[in-house]
Design a protein around this motif. Structure first.
Motif, PDB file in Angstrom:
ATOM      1  N   ASN A  65       0.822  -1.216   0.000  1.00 36.89           N
ATOM      2  CA  ASN A  65       0.000   0.000   0.000  1.00 36.89           C
ATOM      3  C   ASN A  65       0.857   1.267   0.000  1.00 36.89           C
ATOM      4  N   LEU A  69       0.570   4.104  -2.818  1.00 34.18           N
ATOM      5  CA  LEU A  69       0.277   5.508  -2.517  1.00 34.18           C
ATOM      6  C   LEU A  69       1.395   6.437  -3.005  1.00 34.18           C
ATOM      7  N   SER A  72       0.934   6.803  -6.621  1.00 36.16           N
ATOM      8  CA  SER A  72      -0.193   7.688  -6.941  1.00 36.16           C
ATOM      9  C   SER A  72       0.188   9.154  -6.769  1.00 36.16           C
ATOM     10  N   SER A  73       1.086   9.420  -5.820  1.00 35.66           N
ATOM     11  CA  SER A  73       1.546  10.802  -5.635  1.00 35.66           C
ATOM     12  C   SER A  73       2.348  11.261  -6.850  1.00 35.66           C
ATOM     13  N   GLY A 102      -5.663   4.841  -5.871  1.00 42.88           N
ATOM     14  CA  GLY A 102      -6.483   5.057  -4.673  1.00 42.88           C
ATOM     15  C   GLY A 102      -7.416   3.869  -4.456  1.00 42.88           C
ATOM     16  N   PHE A 105      -5.463   0.969  -3.184  1.00 39.89           N
ATOM     17  CA  PHE A 105      -5.172   1.137  -1.757  1.00 39.89           C
ATOM     18  C   PHE A 105      -6.368   0.693  -0.920  1.00 39.89           C
ATOM     19  N   VAL A 143      -8.546   9.030   1.917  1.00 42.75           N
ATOM     20  CA  VAL A 143      -8.231   8.493   0.579  1.00 42.75           C
ATOM     21  C   VAL A 143      -9.501   8.500  -0.263  1.00 42.75           C
ATOM     22  N   TRP A 179      -3.988  15.269  -1.862  1.00 42.94           N
ATOM     23  CA  TRP A 179      -3.595  13.876  -2.103  1.00 42.94           C
ATOM     24  C   TRP A 179      -2.188  13.600  -1.549  1.00 42.94           C
ATOM     25  N   ASP A 183      -0.822  10.987   1.408  1.00 42.38           N
ATOM     26  CA  ASP A 183       0.363  10.144   1.235  1.00 42.38           C
ATOM     27  C   ASP A 183       1.330  10.361   2.403  1.00 42.38           C
ATOM     28  N   TRP A 186       0.276   8.668   5.559  1.00 43.65           N
ATOM     29  CA  TRP A 186       0.517   7.225   5.494  1.00 43.65           C
ATOM     30  C   TRP A 186       1.994   6.887   5.710  1.00 43.65           C
TER      31      TRP A 186
END
Lengths: 196, 99
Positions: A65, A69, A72-73, A102, A105, A143, A179, A183, A186
């Motif tokens: 995960n 993430l 995704s960033s 997302g 995740f 998220v 977003w 991240d 997390w």
């Protein structure tokens, strides 16, 4: 009446209102998660014994995960960069990947939660699981919220690109700031809950 | 803020480098966990790596490396109160009052 300073910077701050707004919101989010991190510290320091996260949790799912993430960033910021280069097709691609990450995740989180419930691990089981479910649950909601906004910008909200591309680019930047914050949270949750 | 295509390309390169660094640091975090260090050392190491990763995200992805003063001041105040919030529970443990 039009909303002022959505594109142009205010003369006094040098920023458009959207950017000030999102940063003030993120400041409140820092305090929200800060309160929960403080709670975690208080519970852990005050406990006679505290389990290592890996006694209850699956580190490998969490590591996956983390990769999802972080990826995704990167795609989120690439989506913004694509708009800055006036490449709308690339924006759609990168934003689409961000939304899918997302979703990935959340699916992994669902698998993790399901495994906990199968083993009859609930927030009421012990203090560690209570803070685990609280922190990851709240983070998961963030998220989900980010995905909704990103999906809007990918879909119906993208109409703005045709009429006011700079305003649309700003919106994507502001959504991206949120977003990246998710991240960032997390990045701290992963070691604190799973590894220590 | 005006950016030329060359500027954006430079930014993109930086994003990719930072993304790769974040992946590597995640692997380092998990590798450190596998070493089964003492609790104190494990906490210090894991939080130090997380701090570096978080700083990279904030500085590069969130563009804090080149932001306006107002944003910096907003964050300075926020971080100050954030640490007060973190220290409060520790202060309660130092409370000399006993029942």
């Amino acid at each position: 009446m039009d909303i002022p300073y959505t594109v142009a910077a205010r003369p006094d701050t040098g920023l458009n209102n959207g950017k000030i707004g999102i940063w003030l919101f993120l400041a409140s989010e820092v305090m929200l998660f800060g309160a929960l991190f403080a709670t975690y510290i208080m519970l852990r320091v005050g406990a006679e014994s505290w389990p290592r996260g890996d006694e209850y949790l699956n580190v490998w799912w969490a590591m996956t995960n983390t990769f999802v993430l972080i990826g995704s960033s990167v795609t989120m910021v690439m989506a913004w960069a694509s708009l800055m280069k006036k490449n709308f097709r690339a924006f759609r691609l990168f934003m689409g990947i961000t939304i899918l990450c997302g979703l990935g995740f959340m699916v992994i989180k669902y698998i993790e939660y399901s495994a906990k419930f199968e083993h009859h691990y609930y927030p009421s089981t012990n203090t560690f699981l209570a803070i685990y479910f609280t922190l990851t649950g709240l983070h998961g909601l963030h998220v989900l919220g980010g995905m909704v906004v990103n999906a809007y910008l990918w879909g119906p909200g993208a109409k703005l690109w045709k009429t006011d591309p700079q305003w649309f680019t700003n919106r994507v930047e502001h959504s991206g700031l949120f977003w990246h914050f998710v991240d960032l949270v997390w990045i701290f949750l992963f070691p604190i809950l799973y590894l220590l | 803020m005006e950016h030329s295509h060359a500027d954006i390309d430079r930014h993109v390169k930086r994003y990719l480098i930072v993304g790769a660094a974040l992946y590597v640091l995640t692997i380092v975090t998990v590798a450190a966990w596998r070493l089964h260090l003492s609790t104190g050392a494990a906490i210090a190491l894991a939080l130090a790596i997380a701090l570096v990763k978080g700083s990279l995200v904030a500085a590069v992805f969130m563009h804090l490396i080149s932001e306006k003063k107002l944003i910096y001041w907003t964050l300075v105040i926020t971080v100050l109160f954030f640490f007060v919030l973190l220290l409060l529970p520790l202060f309660t443990n130092l409370d000399p009052v006993s029942l």
